[in-house]
Scaffold this active site. Sequence first.
Site, short mmCIF file in Angstrom:
data_model
loop_
_atom_site.label_atom_id
_atom_site.label_comp_id
_atom_site.label_asym_id
_atom_site.label_seq_id
_atom_site.Cartn_x
_atom_site.Cartn_y
_atom_site.Cartn_z
N GLU A 1 -28.27 -2.65 50.73
CA GLU A 1 -28.27 -2.21 49.49
C GLU A 1 -28.34 -0.47 49.81
O GLU A 1 -29.21 -0.21 50.48
CB GLU A 1 -29.29 -2.48 48.80
N SER B 1 -21.83 -1.95 41.73
CA SER B 1 -21.50 -1.40 40.22
C SER B 1 -20.07 -0.79 40.18
O SER B 1 -19.24 -1.25 41.01
CB SER B 1 -22.68 -0.29 39.97
N ASP C 1 -25.67 2.36 53.43
CA ASP C 1 -24.34 2.38 52.81
C ASP C 1 -23.56 1.30 53.52
O ASP C 1 -23.35 0.99 54.27
CB ASP C 1 -23.74 3.89 53.18
N GLY C 2 -23.06 0.32 52.45
CA GLY C 2 -22.48 -0.69 52.57
C GLY C 2 -21.01 -0.34 53.58
O GLY C 2 -20.78 -1.28 54.54
N ASP D 1 -21.19 -7.21 45.56
CA ASP D 1 -22.03 -7.25 44.29
C ASP D 1 -22.26 -5.71 44.05
O ASP D 1 -23.37 -5.24 43.95
CB ASP D 1 -23.32 -8.20 44.59
N1 SPD Z 1 -20.21 -3.19 34.45
C1 SPD Z 1 -21.28 -3.40 35.47
C2 SPD Z 1 -20.65 -4.06 36.87
C3 SPD Z 1 -21.81 -4.57 37.39
C4 SPD Z 1 -21.49 -5.53 38.52
N2 SPD Z 1 -22.77 -5.66 39.57
C5 SPD Z 1 -23.97 -6.18 38.80
C6 SPD Z 1 -25.07 -6.31 39.85
C7 SPD Z 1 -25.72 -7.69 39.40
N3 SPD Z 1 -26.46 -8.29 40.79
#
Ligand code: SPD
Length: 283
Positions: free
Chosen positions: A107, A160, A139-140, A158
């Site tokens: 992370e 954003s 950083d992944g 996983d």
């Molecule tokens: N639009 C939000 C997308 C986020 C996806 N990842 C969420 C992380 C949960 N562990």
Amino acid sequence: MKDIATWIDEYHQGSRFGLRGNVLLRKNSKYQEILIIENDYYGKALMLDGCWMTSLRDEKYYHECLVHPALSSINQKSRILIIGGGDGGTARECLKYSQITKIDLVEIDEEVIKVSKTFLQEIGGKAWSDKRLAVHIEDGVNWVAKTKDNFYDVVFIDCSDPSEFSNLLFKDSFYKECKRILTKKGILATQSESPESFQNIHINILKSLKKIFNVSETMYSFVPIYPSGIWSWTFASKREMNLSNPNCKEAMRIQKNCDIWNFNFQNGAFKMMPNKIIKELNS
Ligand code: SPD
């Protein structure tokens, strides 16, 4: 406390997706704004840079769909990599499988982990103290670059939505690196955005994975607090996967203890690709 409740919205292409509640934390990390709100229905929820990430009520819709299709379909699964996943939900689901001996959770933002451990303890739960889990603040993309070939049985992305600091996780170059570090029968599992509210990004992810891995399949389900609600997860491998007919005995037991995922749910979810996405992929 009710009188200080406020609406917090994710703004997305002229729409907004909001939760009303008390703001428990708002702070800036080195990378992003982190916000925790407590809503009467969804419980505590995490927002990063204006985008909903997870909530206590709906997190299983997301984490169970990311993890179980991959882990229930692969026989050999001792080493796992999670890129992102700072709330701990993906690790928690992975740790339900006894074959797993090591999870590297990479992370970039240490604050997300700290905040999750403080406010969203139910999500990571016992995963944080499980000896099989190693947390790396890094950083992944760098982590993957320095990993040797054929190392992980499953790589979970996983992350954003694409942004200034997560963009590289959606690039062909990164997917090729993920392919390199996967074992022969290994699986890449990634959240692949919404076919509705992130249609172009969704299509690009699917096209890239198909091109790079040859074999890839996408499932659709819901994540209530994400823009438009409909969401997707894509699984890719160098070899044919057995996603519609998983044969892992342990998963038979695990499915009974899940809130959302089970084999029937999964079978349906892999058949849900909207026609407009099929047409785009074939064009
Ligand atoms: N639009 C939000 C997308 C986020 C996806 N990842 C969420 C992380 C949960 N562990």
